[in-house]
Design a protein around this motif. Structure first.
Motif, PDB file in Angstrom:
ATOM      1  N   ASN A  54     -63.418 -40.083 -88.650  1.00 39.97           N
ATOM      2  CA  ASN A  54     -62.622 -39.584 -87.748  1.00 39.97           C
ATOM      3  C   ASN A  54     -61.099 -40.171 -87.601  1.00 39.97           C
ATOM      4  O   ASN A  54     -60.153 -39.368 -87.337  1.00 39.97           O
ATOM      5  CB  ASN A  54     -63.164 -39.863 -86.240  1.00 39.97           C
ATOM      6  CG  ASN A  54     -64.306 -38.871 -86.128  1.00 39.97           C
ATOM      7  OD1 ASN A  54     -64.567 -37.781 -86.615  1.00 39.97           O
ATOM      8  ND2 ASN A  54     -65.320 -39.329 -85.247  1.00 39.97           N
ATOM      9  N   SER A  55     -60.802 -41.379 -87.761  1.00 38.69           N
ATOM     10  CA  SER A  55     -59.760 -41.763 -88.235  1.00 38.69           C
ATOM     11  C   SER A  55     -58.758 -41.387 -89.123  1.00 38.69           C
ATOM     12  O   SER A  55     -57.478 -40.956 -89.069  1.00 38.69           O
ATOM     13  CB  SER A  55     -59.641 -43.335 -88.327  1.00 38.69           C
ATOM     14  OG  SER A  55     -59.959 -44.147 -87.221  1.00 38.69           O
ATOM     15  N   GLN A  56     -59.426 -40.986 -90.156  1.00 37.14           N
ATOM     16  CA  GLN A  56     -58.757 -40.611 -91.546  1.00 37.14           C
ATOM     17  C   GLN A  56     -58.493 -38.947 -91.385  1.00 37.14           C
ATOM     18  O   GLN A  56     -57.430 -38.357 -91.699  1.00 37.14           O
ATOM     19  CB  GLN A  56     -59.829 -40.679 -92.743  1.00 37.14           C
ATOM     20  CG  GLN A  56     -58.952 -40.213 -94.121  1.00 37.14           C
ATOM     21  CD  GLN A  56     -57.814 -40.862 -94.222  1.00 37.14           C
ATOM     22  OE1 GLN A  56     -57.897 -42.392 -94.127  1.00 37.14           O
ATOM     23  NE2 GLN A  56     -56.783 -40.367 -94.564  1.00 37.14           N
ATOM     24  N   ILE A  57     -59.409 -38.342 -90.475  1.00 36.98           N
ATOM     25  CA  ILE A  57     -59.018 -36.985 -90.318  1.00 36.98           C
ATOM     26  C   ILE A  57     -57.907 -36.749 -89.293  1.00 36.98           C
ATOM     27  O   ILE A  57     -56.919 -35.900 -89.597  1.00 36.98           O
ATOM     28  CB  ILE A  57     -60.331 -36.217 -89.705  1.00 36.98           C
ATOM     29  CG1 ILE A  57     -61.644 -35.985 -90.430  1.00 36.98           C
ATOM     30  CG2 ILE A  57     -60.134 -34.893 -88.817  1.00 36.98           C
ATOM     31  CD1 ILE A  57     -62.941 -35.632 -90.116  1.00 36.98           C
ATOM     32  N   LEU A  60     -54.727 -37.105 -91.486  1.00 36.14           N
ATOM     33  CA  LEU A  60     -54.591 -35.872 -92.162  1.00 36.14           C
ATOM     34  C   LEU A  60     -54.037 -34.673 -91.255  1.00 36.14           C
ATOM     35  O   LEU A  60     -53.211 -33.999 -91.580  1.00 36.14           O
ATOM     36  CB  LEU A  60     -55.984 -35.494 -92.789  1.00 36.14           C
ATOM     37  CG  LEU A  60     -55.993 -34.215 -93.704  1.00 36.14           C
ATOM     38  CD1 LEU A  60     -54.909 -34.422 -94.673  1.00 36.14           C
ATOM     39  CD2 LEU A  60     -57.392 -34.099 -94.498  1.00 36.14           C
ATOM     40  N   GLU A  61     -54.544 -34.774 -90.188  1.00 36.53           N
ATOM     41  CA  GLU A  61     -53.928 -33.915 -89.183  1.00 36.53           C
ATOM     42  C   GLU A  61     -52.504 -33.917 -88.628  1.00 36.53           C
ATOM     43  O   GLU A  61     -51.803 -33.009 -88.652  1.00 36.53           O
ATOM     44  CB  GLU A  61     -54.827 -33.720 -87.950  1.00 36.53           C
ATOM     45  CG  GLU A  61     -56.236 -32.943 -88.065  1.00 36.53           C
ATOM     46  CD  GLU A  61     -57.166 -33.135 -87.054  1.00 36.53           C
ATOM     47  OE1 GLU A  61     -57.000 -34.124 -85.851  1.00 36.53           O
ATOM     48  OE2 GLU A  61     -58.304 -32.329 -87.084  1.00 36.53           O
ATOM     49  N   ASP A  62     -52.301 -35.278 -88.708  1.00 34.80           N
ATOM     50  CA  ASP A  62     -50.718 -35.534 -88.333  1.00 34.80           C
ATOM     51  C   ASP A  62     -50.020 -35.254 -89.624  1.00 34.80           C
ATOM     52  O   ASP A  62     -48.791 -34.646 -89.336  1.00 34.80           O
ATOM     53  CB  ASP A  62     -50.952 -37.304 -88.275  1.00 34.80           C
ATOM     54  CG  ASP A  62     -51.349 -37.520 -86.696  1.00 34.80           C
ATOM     55  OD1 ASP A  62     -51.502 -36.796 -85.991  1.00 34.80           O
ATOM     56  OD2 ASP A  62     -51.532 -38.930 -86.708  1.00 34.80           O
ATOM     57  N   ALA A  63     -50.488 -35.154 -90.725  1.00 35.34           N
ATOM     58  CA  ALA A  63     -49.783 -35.071 -91.876  1.00 35.34           C
ATOM     59  C   ALA A  63     -49.468 -33.367 -92.305  1.00 35.34           C
ATOM     60  O   ALA A  63     -48.627 -32.890 -92.466  1.00 35.34           O
ATOM     61  CB  ALA A  63     -50.331 -35.327 -93.422  1.00 35.34           C
ATOM     62  N   LEU A  64     -50.365 -32.884 -91.603  1.00 30.79           N
ATOM     63  CA  LEU A  64     -50.698 -31.288 -91.770  1.00 30.79           C
ATOM     64  C   LEU A  64     -49.432 -30.829 -90.492  1.00 30.79           C
ATOM     65  O   LEU A  64     -48.991 -29.893 -90.746  1.00 30.79           O
ATOM     66  CB  LEU A  64     -51.953 -30.531 -91.292  1.00 30.79           C
ATOM     67  CG  LEU A  64     -52.930 -30.521 -92.238  1.00 30.79           C
ATOM     68  CD1 LEU A  64     -54.380 -30.416 -91.545  1.00 30.79           C
ATOM     69  CD2 LEU A  64     -52.708 -29.507 -93.188  1.00 30.79           C
ATOM     70  N   LYS A  65     -49.368 -31.390 -89.247  1.00 30.37           N
ATOM     71  CA  LYS A  65     -48.558 -31.065 -88.168  1.00 30.37           C
ATOM     72  C   LYS A  65     -47.136 -31.363 -88.842  1.00 30.37           C
ATOM     73  O   LYS A  65     -46.344 -30.623 -88.683  1.00 30.37           O
ATOM     74  CB  LYS A  65     -48.670 -31.848 -87.042  1.00 30.37           C
ATOM     75  CG  LYS A  65     -49.785 -31.355 -86.292  1.00 30.37           C
ATOM     76  CD  LYS A  65     -49.978 -32.005 -85.166  1.00 30.37           C
ATOM     77  CE  LYS A  65     -51.290 -31.881 -84.372  1.00 30.37           C
ATOM     78  NZ  LYS A  65     -52.340 -33.093 -84.052  1.00 30.37           N
ATOM     79  N   ALA A  66     -46.879 -32.359 -89.771  1.00 25.49           N
ATOM     80  CA  ALA A  66     -45.696 -32.684 -90.041  1.00 25.49           C
ATOM     81  C   ALA A  66     -45.243 -31.838 -91.378  1.00 25.49           C
ATOM     82  O   ALA A  66     -44.098 -32.038 -91.646  1.00 25.49           O
ATOM     83  CB  ALA A  66     -45.556 -34.291 -90.491  1.00 25.49           C
ATOM     84  N   LYS A  67     -46.137 -31.061 -91.909  1.00 26.13           N
ATOM     85  CA  LYS A  67     -45.892 -30.054 -93.075  1.00 26.13           C
ATOM     86  C   LYS A  67     -45.186 -31.265 -94.126  1.00 26.13           C
ATOM     87  O   LYS A  67     -44.581 -30.561 -94.988  1.00 26.13           O
ATOM     88  CB  LYS A  67     -45.025 -29.303 -92.690  1.00 26.13           C
ATOM     89  CG  LYS A  67     -45.575 -28.046 -91.691  1.00 26.13           C
ATOM     90  CD  LYS A  67     -44.561 -27.206 -91.374  1.00 26.13           C
ATOM     91  CE  LYS A  67     -44.980 -25.700 -90.990  1.00 26.13           C
ATOM     92  NZ  LYS A  67     -46.088 -25.748 -89.863  1.00 26.13           N
ATOM     93  N   ASN A  68     -46.001 -32.249 -94.435  1.00 27.47           N
ATOM     94  CA  ASN A  68     -45.382 -33.100 -95.541  1.00 27.47           C
ATOM     95  C   ASN A  68     -46.709 -33.068 -96.638  1.00 27.47           C
ATOM     96  O   ASN A  68     -47.532 -33.534 -96.696  1.00 27.47           O
ATOM     97  CB  ASN A  68     -45.619 -34.826 -94.989  1.00 27.47           C
ATOM     98  CG  ASN A  68     -44.796 -35.441 -96.128  1.00 27.47           C
ATOM     99  OD1 ASN A  68     -45.585 -35.384 -97.332  1.00 27.47           O
ATOM    100  ND2 ASN A  68     -44.051 -36.541 -95.857  1.00 27.47           N
ATOM    101  N   LYS A  74     -52.439 -37.084-100.090  1.00 30.80           N
ATOM    102  CA  LYS A  74     -52.721 -38.276 -99.943  1.00 30.80           C
ATOM    103  C   LYS A  74     -53.884 -38.581 -99.050  1.00 30.80           C
ATOM    104  O   LYS A  74     -54.878 -38.985 -99.484  1.00 30.80           O
ATOM    105  CB  LYS A  74     -51.590 -39.234 -99.733  1.00 30.80           C
ATOM    106  CG  LYS A  74     -51.984 -40.681 -99.864  1.00 30.80           C
ATOM    107  CD  LYS A  74     -50.806 -41.619 -99.233  1.00 30.80           C
ATOM    108  CE  LYS A  74     -50.681 -41.683 -97.539  1.00 30.80           C
ATOM    109  NZ  LYS A  74     -49.540 -42.523 -97.160  1.00 30.80           N
ATOM    110  N   HIS A  75     -53.778 -37.944 -97.904  1.00 30.52           N
ATOM    111  CA  HIS A  75     -55.020 -38.048 -96.778  1.00 30.52           C
ATOM    112  C   HIS A  75     -56.022 -37.279 -97.101  1.00 30.52           C
ATOM    113  O   HIS A  75     -56.959 -37.629 -96.645  1.00 30.52           O
ATOM    114  CB  HIS A  75     -54.103 -38.020 -95.436  1.00 30.52           C
ATOM    115  CG  HIS A  75     -53.586 -39.065 -95.123  1.00 30.52           C
ATOM    116  ND1 HIS A  75     -53.728 -40.335 -94.846  1.00 30.52           N
ATOM    117  CD2 HIS A  75     -52.031 -38.958 -94.947  1.00 30.52           C
ATOM    118  CE1 HIS A  75     -52.771 -41.289 -94.573  1.00 30.52           C
ATOM    119  NE2 HIS A  75     -51.727 -40.327 -94.469  1.00 30.52           N
TER     120      HIS A  75
END
Length: 105
Positions: A54-57, A60-68, A74-75
């Motif tokens: 759940n922490s890793q998800i 990954l969701e934060d990276a998706l929001k940042a569009k990086n 990586k995530h």
């Protein structure tokens, strides 16, 4: 800026945008597949495995929001690396349980 240079600039932007979309799509599929797997096999997972996943998800969701794109890739890879050992363990258990009732020559 001349037209040829402008077309190269736009082509590079298109490629980058497409790469981001592909990475994002792959990441979302990985999240969905992982969440379904966790829900289905919760009894076979440790609390730590679920918490770590759940922490890793979330990362990954934060990276998706940042569009990086780099962070998304990586995530996604880290989520895959994290979930592979317990996925393999659960599949092995399922195979062993299926074979228990059968005579294997």
């Amino acid at each position: 800026e001349n037209m040829l240079m402008a077309s190269f600039t736009h082509a590079k932007e298109d490629i980058a945008r497409r790469a981001l979309i592909e990475a994002s799509t792959e990441a979302r599929q990985m999240i969905e597949t992982t969440l379904k797997f966790i829900t289905k096999h919760k009894a076979s997972l440790t609390e730590q495995e679920v918490a770590d996943t759940n922490s890793q998800i979330k990362l990954l969701e934060d990276a998706l929001k940042a569009k990086n794109k780099a962070d998304i890739q990586k995530h996604t890879e880290l989520l895959n690396t994290l979930s592979t050992p317990y996925a393999e363990r659960i599949m092995d258990e399922a195979i062993n349980n299926a074979l228990k009732g059968k005579n294997v020559v």
